[in-house]
Write a protein that holds these residues in place. Structure first.
Motif, PDB file in Angstrom:
ATOM      1  N   GLN A   1     -11.243  -0.932  -8.162  1.00 26.72           N
ATOM      2  CA  GLN A   1     -10.594  -2.022  -8.878  1.00 26.72           C
ATOM      3  C   GLN A   1      -9.890  -2.949  -7.897  1.00 26.72           C
ATOM      4  OE1 GLN A   1      -7.933  -0.296 -11.759  1.00 26.72           O
ATOM      5  NE2 GLN A   1      -9.536   0.823 -12.823  1.00 26.72           N
ATOM      6  N   ASP A   2      -9.554  -4.146  -8.377  1.00 27.64           N
ATOM      7  CA  ASP A   2      -8.730  -5.038  -7.563  1.00 27.64           C
ATOM      8  C   ASP A   2      -7.346  -4.416  -7.417  1.00 27.64           C
ATOM      9  OD1 ASP A   2     -10.657  -7.092  -7.270  1.00 27.64           O
ATOM     10  OD2 ASP A   2     -10.183  -7.850  -9.270  1.00 27.64           O
ATOM     11  N   VAL A   3      -6.833  -4.434  -6.212  1.00 30.66           N
ATOM     12  CA  VAL A   3      -5.469  -3.974  -5.953  1.00 30.66           C
ATOM     13  C   VAL A   3      -4.656  -5.166  -5.473  1.00 30.66           C
ATOM     14  CG1 VAL A   3      -4.006  -2.576  -4.451  1.00 30.66           C
ATOM     15  CG2 VAL A   3      -6.045  -1.572  -5.474  1.00 30.66           C
ATOM     16  N   VAL A   4      -3.560  -5.419  -6.155  1.00 41.70           N
ATOM     17  CA  VAL A   4      -2.660  -6.519  -5.794  1.00 41.70           C
ATOM     18  C   VAL A   4      -1.329  -5.927  -5.358  1.00 41.70           C
ATOM     19  CG1 VAL A   4      -1.445  -8.567  -6.603  1.00 41.70           C
ATOM     20  CG2 VAL A   4      -3.772  -8.107  -7.408  1.00 41.70           C
TER      21      VAL A   4
ATOM     22  N   VAL B   1      -0.456  -2.753  -7.840  1.00 41.63           N
ATOM     23  CA  VAL B   1      -1.087  -2.433  -9.119  1.00 41.63           C
ATOM     24  C   VAL B   1      -2.587  -2.582  -8.968  1.00 41.63           C
ATOM     25  CG1 VAL B   1      -0.663  -4.812  -9.916  1.00 41.63           C
ATOM     26  CG2 VAL B   1      -1.227  -3.026 -11.576  1.00 41.63           C
ATOM     27  N   SER B   2      -3.316  -1.586  -9.460  1.00 38.55           N
ATOM     28  CA  SER B   2      -4.770  -1.709  -9.534  1.00 38.55           C
ATOM     29  C   SER B   2      -5.109  -2.209 -10.935  1.00 38.55           C
ATOM     30  CB  SER B   2      -5.464  -0.374  -9.244  1.00 38.55           C
ATOM     31  OG  SER B   2      -5.174   0.583 -10.244  1.00 38.55           O
ATOM     32  N   VAL B   3      -6.058  -3.140 -10.996  1.00 37.32           N
ATOM     33  CA  VAL B   3      -6.357  -3.831 -12.254  1.00 37.32           C
ATOM     34  C   VAL B   3      -7.855  -3.765 -12.521  1.00 37.32           C
ATOM     35  CG1 VAL B   3      -6.063  -5.969 -13.570  1.00 37.32           C
ATOM     36  CG2 VAL B   3      -4.467  -5.433 -11.710  1.00 37.32           C
ATOM     37  N   SER B   4      -8.229  -3.244 -13.682  1.00 35.89           N
ATOM     38  CA  SER B   4      -9.642  -3.163 -14.049  1.00 35.89           C
ATOM     39  C   SER B   4     -10.135  -4.517 -14.562  1.00 35.89           C
ATOM     40  CB  SER B   4      -9.848  -2.107 -15.136  1.00 35.89           C
ATOM     41  OG  SER B   4      -9.335  -2.562 -16.385  1.00 35.89           O
TER      42      SER B   4
ATOM     43  N   ARG C   1      -4.421  -9.843   7.172  1.00 34.38           N
ATOM     44  CA  ARG C   1      -3.704  -8.576   7.316  1.00 34.38           C
ATOM     45  C   ARG C   1      -3.170  -8.110   5.966  1.00 34.38           C
ATOM     46  NH1 ARG C   1       0.531  -7.124  12.158  1.00 34.38           N
ATOM     47  NH2 ARG C   1       0.642  -4.861  11.765  1.00 34.38           N
ATOM     48  N   PHE C   2      -2.692  -9.045   5.152  1.00 31.73           N
ATOM     49  CA  PHE C   2      -2.227  -8.714   3.810  1.00 31.73           C
ATOM     50  C   PHE C   2      -3.367  -8.058   3.034  1.00 31.73           C
ATOM     51  CE2 PHE C   2      -0.932  -9.278  -0.530  1.00 31.73           C
ATOM     52  CZ  PHE C   2       0.440  -9.445  -0.534  1.00 31.73           C
ATOM     53  N   ALA C   3      -4.559  -8.657   3.086  1.00 33.29           N
ATOM     54  CA  ALA C   3      -5.714  -8.111   2.376  1.00 33.29           C
ATOM     55  C   ALA C   3      -6.098  -6.736   2.924  1.00 33.29           C
ATOM     56  CB  ALA C   3      -6.888  -9.082   2.485  1.00 33.29           C
ATOM     57  N   ALA C   4      -5.983  -6.563   4.233  1.00 31.66           N
ATOM     58  CA  ALA C   4      -6.315  -5.270   4.834  1.00 31.66           C
ATOM     59  C   ALA C   4      -5.369  -4.174   4.345  1.00 31.66           C
ATOM     60  CB  ALA C   4      -6.264  -5.377   6.357  1.00 31.66           C
ATOM     61  N   ILE C   5      -4.113  -4.512   4.155  1.00 34.58           N
ATOM     62  CA  ILE C   5      -3.156  -3.525   3.626  1.00 34.58           C
ATOM     63  C   ILE C   5      -3.516  -3.197   2.185  1.00 34.58           C
ATOM     64  CG2 ILE C   5      -0.725  -3.058   3.129  1.00 34.58           C
ATOM     65  CD1 ILE C   5      -0.025  -5.020   5.428  1.00 34.58           C
ATOM     66  N   GLU C   6      -3.895  -4.193   1.399  1.00 36.44           N
ATOM     67  CA  GLU C   6      -4.355  -3.925   0.029  1.00 36.44           C
ATOM     68  C   GLU C   6      -5.547  -2.977   0.033  1.00 36.44           C
ATOM     69  OE1 GLU C   6      -3.165  -7.818  -2.659  1.00 36.44           O
ATOM     70  OE2 GLU C   6      -5.121  -7.797  -1.657  1.00 36.44           O
ATOM     71  N   ASP C   7      -6.478  -3.186   0.953  1.00 39.91           N
ATOM     72  CA  ASP C   7      -7.659  -2.328   1.022  1.00 39.91           C
ATOM     73  C   ASP C   7      -7.280  -0.885   1.332  1.00 39.91           C
ATOM     74  OD1 ASP C   7      -9.251  -4.529   0.513  1.00 39.91           O
ATOM     75  OD2 ASP C   7      -9.786  -4.871   2.606  1.00 39.91           O
TER      76      ASP C   7
ATOM     77  N   TRP D   1      -5.584 -15.810  -5.540  1.00 42.55           N
ATOM     78  CA  TRP D   1      -5.727 -14.898  -4.404  1.00 42.55           C
ATOM     79  C   TRP D   1      -7.061 -14.147  -4.470  1.00 42.55           C
ATOM     80  CZ3 TRP D   1      -4.566 -13.633   0.332  1.00 42.55           C
ATOM     81  CH2 TRP D   1      -4.648 -12.316   0.788  1.00 42.55           C
ATOM     82  N   VAL D   2      -7.264 -13.351  -5.508  1.00 41.70           N
ATOM     83  CA  VAL D   2      -8.471 -12.528  -5.599  1.00 41.70           C
ATOM     84  C   VAL D   2      -9.715 -13.405  -5.717  1.00 41.70           C
ATOM     85  CG1 VAL D   2      -9.660 -10.743  -6.925  1.00 41.70           C
ATOM     86  CG2 VAL D   2      -7.178 -10.605  -6.615  1.00 41.70           C
ATOM     87  N   ASP D   3      -9.723 -14.323  -6.694  1.00 41.92           N
ATOM     88  CA  ASP D   3     -10.905 -15.158  -6.911  1.00 41.92           C
ATOM     89  C   ASP D   3     -11.154 -16.117  -5.750  1.00 41.92           C
ATOM     90  OD1 ASP D   3     -11.203 -13.877  -9.300  1.00 41.92           O
ATOM     91  OD2 ASP D   3     -10.483 -15.533 -10.546  1.00 41.92           O
TER      92      ASP D   3
END
Length: 366
Positions: free
Chosen positions: A31-34, A179-182, A15-21, A210-212
């Motif tokens: 970009q990755d959003v954290v 934050v979105s990160v390139s 659910r956390f990841a879904a909110i990030e999406d 988390w991301v990796d």
């Protein structure tokens, strides 16, 4: 004692990841959003400390108080900092950025605030982004106040680190931010020996753990209520439509500016050019000889819920802020704020025309 907010099941990683999406879709970014578990100062500082160090040469644009803070953080990291300051009643131009690159060819990092709610100006990020890309510098943007009030497009503008918060135009919680990160920004952090690690400020921790890791296991227990509030806030924006939300903020700014000019009493827009005024909040200059803080106090005495505030610090004497963001971006709120300011000016013996202000605000609302 029990309460439904105290008896929630744990927030899952999925659910956390879904909110990030959903936040990523709001920004139109790949970009990755954290989503970080604190107010926006957390990723704002973390992004600078992760990417800046003694080898960094930064152009720090100052159009309000937050730009000054970013310069302090950059210097604390050991970066060489060139400040580009412009008067708070205006915006910085792409040409000024281009000139700064010409004067300091070693610039490899640019920090900028998109919209300054504290001063009421907004900067032309799309045009500035073109200049930054031409020179290959990393582009760091504070879009906390602008997101939801005007377009924020990290990918289209070449922004490498774009920080947002939900507490202003999005009408959401202050306790989480994103934050979105390139890929370039991640690489800069990985190569920076001073980047925070095993730290609340660390974006690299989120990247590696988390991301990796496929966003399967959270670093720590999330701020459950704030995350659910952020989810609800984004859901509301999706339902209303982002363009509609931004249009409300543009209309609120136009109505406030027109109404204040028609009201009289010596009120003037603090940001001289309407094109440089932020949709998130309108700042007004108090009439000569009258303290803005006193006018605001008198206006709030009639209705403490009005979104009025005096400027911060030295600006408290001259600046009035109408914070028409989120749920306050409505015609009724603007009319009530103008009426209260008109009554406060009249108490000072200044000539005002509340009816003219009401008509002008109505006509300016698109």
């Amino acid at each position: 004692m029990t309460h439904p907010f105290l008896d929630l099941p744990p927030l899952t990683a999925a659910r956390f990841a879904a909110i990030e999406d959903r936040v990523a879709r709001l920004l139109g970014t790949r970009q990755d959003v954290v989503i970080m578990q604190g107010e926006a100062l957390l990723p704002l500082e973390g992004a600078i400390r992760g990417t800046a160090g003694p080898g960094t040469t930064a152009l720090n644009v100052i159009t309000g108080p937050y730009g000054q803070t970013f310069g302090d953080w950059l210097r604390d990291c050991g970066a060489t900092v060139h400040d580009l300051s412009v008067p708070f009643h205006t915006a910085v131009s792409a040409e000024q950025i281009r000139k700064a690159f010409a004067e300091h060819p070693g610039i490899d990092f640019v920090s900028l605030v998109h919209a300054e709610a504290a001063t009421g100006n907004t900067n032309p990020v799309a045009e500035i982004g073109e200049v930054v890309r031409e020179h290959g510098a990393l582009f760091y943007l504070d879009a906390v106040a602008s997101v939801g009030a005007e377009p924020v497009l990290p990918d289209a503008w070449g922004v490498d680190l774009c920080v947002i918060g939900a507490q202003k135009a999005m009408g959401g919680p202050a306790g989480v931010s994103a934050v979105s990160v390139s890929e370039r920004a991640w690489a800069r952090m990985a190569a920076n020996p001073q980047a925070p690690r095993r730290s609340y400020l660390s974006l690299l921790d989120w990247k590696e753990r988390w991301v990796d890791g496929g966003r399967k296991a959270l670093l720590h227990a999330p701020a459950q209520l704030e995350m659910l509030a952020l989810e609800a806030c984004v859901e509301r924006i999706e339902a209303e439509g982002l363009e509609t939300v931004m249009a409300r903020h543009r209309s609120a700014a136009s109505a406030t500016r027109a109404g204040a000019l028609a009201l009289g009493g010596g009120l003037e827009p603090y940001v001289h050019e309407a094109a440089e005024a932020a949709p998130v909040a309108t700042t007004l200059r108090a009439p000569s000889g009258v303290a803005a803080s006193d006018l605001v106090a008198r206006a709030l005495a009639t209705d403490p819920a009005l979104p009025l505030a005096a400027g911060g610090g030295a600006l408290a004497r001259e600046m009035i802020r109408v914070n028409h963001y989120g749920p306050d971006a409505t015609p009724g709120t603007i009319q009530a704020a103008l009426a209260a300011l008109g009554a406060a000016l009249a108490e000072q013996g200044l000539p005002v025309d509340p009816d003219a202000a009401r008509r002008a605000a109505e006509q300016a609302w698109h």
